[in-house]
Design an enzyme around this catalytic site. Structure first.
Site, short mmCIF file in Angstrom:
data_model
loop_
_atom_site.label_atom_id
_atom_site.label_comp_id
_atom_site.label_asym_id
_atom_site.label_seq_id
_atom_site.Cartn_x
_atom_site.Cartn_y
_atom_site.Cartn_z
N CYS A 1 0.82 -1.22 0.00
CA CYS A 1 0.00 0.00 0.00
C CYS A 1 0.85 1.27 0.00
O CYS A 1 0.32 2.37 -0.15
CB CYS A 1 -0.96 0.00 1.18
SG CYS A 1 -2.21 -1.28 1.09
N CYS B 1 -13.62 0.44 7.96
CA CYS B 1 -12.78 0.00 6.84
C CYS B 1 -12.88 0.99 5.69
O CYS B 1 -13.95 1.54 5.41
CB CYS B 1 -13.26 -1.37 6.35
SG CYS B 1 -13.35 -2.61 7.64
N LYS C 1 -10.39 6.24 3.83
CA LYS C 1 -11.71 5.82 4.27
C LYS C 1 -12.79 6.20 3.26
O LYS C 1 -13.62 5.37 2.91
CB LYS C 1 -12.02 6.46 5.63
CG LYS C 1 -13.45 6.26 6.12
CD LYS C 1 -13.67 4.83 6.54
CE LYS C 1 -15.14 4.53 6.77
NZ LYS C 1 -15.90 4.38 5.52
N HIS D 1 -9.36 3.94 -1.81
CA HIS D 1 -8.01 3.36 -1.70
C HIS D 1 -7.68 2.47 -2.90
O HIS D 1 -7.67 1.24 -2.78
CB HIS D 1 -7.91 2.59 -0.38
CG HIS D 1 -6.55 2.04 -0.10
ND1 HIS D 1 -5.38 2.60 -0.57
CD2 HIS D 1 -6.17 0.95 0.64
CE1 HIS D 1 -4.35 1.88 -0.15
NE2 HIS D 1 -4.80 0.87 0.57
#
Lengths: 471, 399
Positions: free
Chosen positions: B88, B213, B340, B344
């Site tokens: 990431c 998540c 959030k 992402h």
């Protein structure tokens, strides 16, 4: 004197309440067994893991290791060889698998007693059965083991064998689930033609009569059969195999050894035990105890510990009788590579880490240790972690990832010897896992490649203590 | 003696697609969209780009391996193009490579582009892949939420917190990001959500619920970098410059050595310490105007506030609940909605964070513009808390 020097047993955590299954099946009239309990393996357990769990705690070296099962996961890949790695035994150990009949474990034990050298017979069973079949509730999952040595607290004093193709049940490649014959036929034929004559000869070989036997470990192919045999042989001793059938179910190849372990736990020095294995004939063995049997105490505990399972659908799913569609997240690739298994398989299966030059233990081993002040390659000494207690450092119940029995518990385990491993957890009870919990290692299926019919094994952290049934 | 990267490289153009479920766009579309924005912003010609780095984390499911997807999509004609991947933290890795190339004097103009196309997998969440390698024999197949949820239990145990109190602070993190994203036209999840909904959401990995998540999104972000001198020559007298880019990677200590308590991310602390030194930041709590941190999960943002030294150890929950990191707080975090709610797309996220800082520093953030921001920090975290790559970057104006 040569005999059984140690015993071991293993029962999985879950116990299906057969009454709950009977309620779910009531509409069909196929309820079968309506009382008692059936030991149910987790999704990540099989005949091999049961056998290994039962065989833990023995000597560090053996001459021979024999794996016994009628439900072994592989046709071509020796489980006994895998067990050598899983138990951390030397590669020089002779290995073989036996199968073909539920009595295969007792037959292997007899062979080992008649041979020379030390031996371990490790049996495990997880047999398939279709819902509605009597066997589905009558069978149970579990394992048992016996060690043979020249000095033993259960002296081998007599035996007899019989080959007899009485087809009380069979399973084949085309029909993997047991297909039973009529019970009344089996009850009469097994007693009259197989068990009674073999037991009689075994007692004769030991110079004993039925009244000289104090404990019996004789699995019954059909319920009530032992009553007929005991009358015929004038044996009034308790048959511990019947209690196991009621509390765990019929453990197949492991049943007789499990019952023998229970018998040794309850026998006083000088008492005699009759052990029989039935299936395509019979083996009957007679022992006399001289002292306490290592490992026997686990047999009583295994009967009384566990967690009740009243969810019949979960039971079907765990047992492979209900093939749920777990969705696209379950479609991931799980192929294991033979070359990787060759390099890392033994250390993984044996949970072998390494101790570096400064004494720090780590898993897996590495050329340069993880120790912060290490600045180059060091030689590492093998350290087995499978038997090392641990505590949980971090944990979660992952509900996103696929597992056949959600949720997927995993986290960091800190071993008492300093090692630390990110690993899967198993056998969660209703409370689940928390930081600080004490855990013990259990051998389990790590990956199950259903497409190619392959599975790998690794250790998972389970609660250090099991709940008492009904507690 | 190394002198660091501070003010050696200027960002003269940035672009960022809207993040979200781009059913109608392939990765090449996202690449082109982000790049064309950056090119127009920079004022340089396509042919001025002398080297490019593409960040893409999950090559086997979307964009494809190597740097060729970038070279093909932009028709970059025979210049050196490389693909970088560091989970990431991939987006920041692409930027770091471009920045180093310019700082080294190897090229005058370099391109960094991060892209990810996650919504072609057929399900939510990140894909799980195994290849039958050594780690697959023993490492759990844990999901991303499962891996980060581990922080929460360890943090609760360490600071003797009530789990419900931590859950409320985590919920506030998500509530704040939803509030912020509602003002961001590029954000994936532009909907304010109340605390009660967040707290009662279905559990994903204990104690992380659905709203703890981040979004799983498609998207791309892009930066064109050069030297401050060249930027001045292009008429950008006071460009946004890179004050620090630091990276720290696990060497196995957290996961395999018995000293880590599981409640923080070592690499974030290390990368932050070096980044502050490189940028000359003495008091991060006073000097940083805003932060964009890797809030893949609410607990990650909470712990990161401590790992960056912005909250005292054990005090992040109270600081969060007091509103310190809200849009009207003293040190806003995720003013664009963060992972959030902005979303992402893994390989793009590090560059998306830089894009927001760049936009804020230039006063272009519209409805969500902060007052006179001076320094902004990005924190990009790859892997899992127990095995991570952390990148911390700091950006400001040259003068």
């Amino acid at each position: 004197m040569r005999g059984v020097a140690r015993v071991g047993v293993y029962a999985p955590l879950l116990r299906l309440d057969c009454a709950a299954a009977a309620r779910a099946l009531k509409f069909s009239g196929l309820a079968g067994r309506r009382d008692g309990y059936r030991a149910v393996g987790g999704w990540d357990e099989d005949a091999f893991t049961f056998a290994v769990e039962a065989a833990r705690g023995g000597a560090a070296a053996l001459d021979t290791l024999i794996f016994a099962s009628t439900s072994a996961p592989f046709f071509e890949r020796l489980h006994a060889t895998l067990a050598v790695d899983a138990l951390g035994l030397p590669r020089e150990t002779r290995t073989r698998d036996v199968a073909g009949s539920r009595r295969c474990a007792v037959s292997a034990l007899l062979d080992a007693l008649l041979a020379r050298g030390s031996a371990l017979i490790a049996a495990g069973e997880r047999r398939p059965a279709r819902p509605g079949a009597a066997a589905h509730l009558a069978q149970g999952d579990g394992g048992a083991a016996a060690w043979v040595a020249d000095e033993a607290p259960a002296r081998f004093i007599g035996w007899a064998s019989l080959s007899y193709d009485l087809v009380d049940t069979y399973a084949s490649r085309e029909h993997p689930e047991p297909y039973p014959a009529e019970e009344r036929f089996v009850k009469e034929g097994a007693a009259a033609h197989v068990l009674v004559p073999t037991i009689r000869r075994a007692l004769e070989s030991a110079g004993l009569s039925g009244g000289d036997i104090h404990h019996v470990a004789a699995p019954e192919p059909v319920a009530g059969l032992w009553r007929d045999i005991s009358r015929a042989m004038k044996i009034s001793a308790p048959n511990h195999a019947s209690e196991i059938s009621a509390k765990l179910g019929d453990l197949g190849a492991a049943h007789a050894l499990f019952a023998f372990a229970l018998a040794t736990a309850r026998a006083k020095p000088g008492e005699r035990i009759l052990l029989t294995g039935f299936g395509s004939g019979c083996d009957a063995l007679v022992f006399e105890t001289t002292g306490s049997m290592p490992g026997a105490e686990l047999a009583e505990a295994a009967l009384n510990e566990g967690a009740l399972l009243a969810d019949y659908v979960r039971f079907l799913s765990l047992n492979g009788a209900l093939d749920l569609d777990w969705g696209v997240r379950s479609e991931f690739e799980q192929k294991a590579q033979a070359t990787v298994l060759d390099r890392y398989g033994r250390d993984t299966l044996g949970f072998i880490g390494g101790r570096d030059c400064a004494g720090n233990v780590q898993f897996p081993k590495s050329r340069i240790p993880v120790r912060p002040d290490a600045d180059g390659p060091e030689a590492m000494q093998d350290v087995r972690l499978a038997d090392e207690p641990a505590r949980i450092v971090s944990v979660t119940a992952d509900r996103l990832n696929y597992t056949p029995d959600p949720p997927f518990w995993f986290g960091l385990a800190q071993f008492n010897n300093g090692a630390r491993v990110m690993m899967e957890f198993t056998d969660a009870d209703a409370r689940g896992f928390s930081v600080g919990d004490r855990v013990a290692m259990r051998l389990r299926i790590k990956s199950h490649d259903r497409r190619r019919g392959f599975r790998t094994y690794f250790w998972k952290a389970a609660p250090a203590e099991r709940p008492t049934l009904g507690g | 003696m190394a002198s660091g990267i501070k003010d050696k490289v200027a960002i003269i153009g940035m672009g960022c697609t809207a993040f979200g479920e781009h059913w109608d766009k392939g990765p090449e579309d996202l690449i082109v969209d982000a790049f064309e924005q950056a090119l127009a912003d920079s004022g340089v010609a396509r042919s001025d780009i002398q080297a490019a780095w593409m960040g893409n984390a999950l090559d086997d499911i979307n964009v494809g391996n190597s740097a060729l997807p970038l070279a093909h999509a932009l028709r970059l004609k025979t210049i050196p193009v490389s693909r970088v991947e560091n989970m990431c933290a991939t987006g920041t890795e692409a930027l770091r490579a471009a920045v180093y190339a310019v700082a080294a004097g190897a090229v005058d103009f370099a391109l960094a582009l991060g892209v990810e196309k996650l919504k072609d997998t057929g399900y939510g969440g990140l894909p799980l892949r195994t290849k039958g390698l050594a780690n697959d024999l023993w490492l759990p197949y844990g999901s991303a939420p499962g891996s980060f949820a581990q922080l929460a239990g360890a943090y609760t145990a360490k600071h003797r917190l009530n789990g419900d109190d931590l859950k409320r602070a985590m919920a506030h993190v998500s509530w704040k990001s939803h509030q912020n994203a509602a003002k961001n036209p590029r954000a994936h999840l532009r909907k304010a959500v109340d605390m009660d909904t967040i707290l009662k959401a279905p559990m994903i990995a204990d104690p992380l619920g659905l709203y703890d998540c981040c979004g799983v999104s498609d998207g791309a972000a892009c930066a064109i970098v050069t030297t401050p001198d060249i930027a001045r020559g292009l008429g950008v007298a006071n460009p946004v410059t890179v004050k620090a880019v630091q990276l720290s990677a696990s060497h196995g200590w957290e996961m395999s050595y018995g000293a880590w308590d599981g409640s923080y991310v070592l690499n974030t602390r290390e990368a932050a310490r070096r980044a502050y030194a490189e940028a000359g930041v003495k008091e991060a709590r006073k000097e940083l105007s805003l932060t964009e941190v890797h809030d893949c999960f609410s607990i990650t943002e909470l712990v990161t506030m401590e790992d960056l030294g912005l909250s005292d150890e054990g005090c992040a929950p109270a600081d969060i609940l007091a509103g310190r990191y809200d849009s009207d707080g003293t040190q806003p975090c995720q003013i664009d909605g963060g992972l959030k709610c902005f979303g992402h797309p893994v390989g793009a996220s590090g560059l998306r964070m830089a894009f927001e800082i760049y936009t804020q520093l230039l006063g272009r953030a519209g409805e969500r513009q902060l007052v006179a921001p001076r320094l902004g920090l990005t924190h990009n975290l790859g892997g899992a808390p127990f095995n991570s790559v952390a990148a911390v970057s700091i950006f400001g104006r040259l003068h």
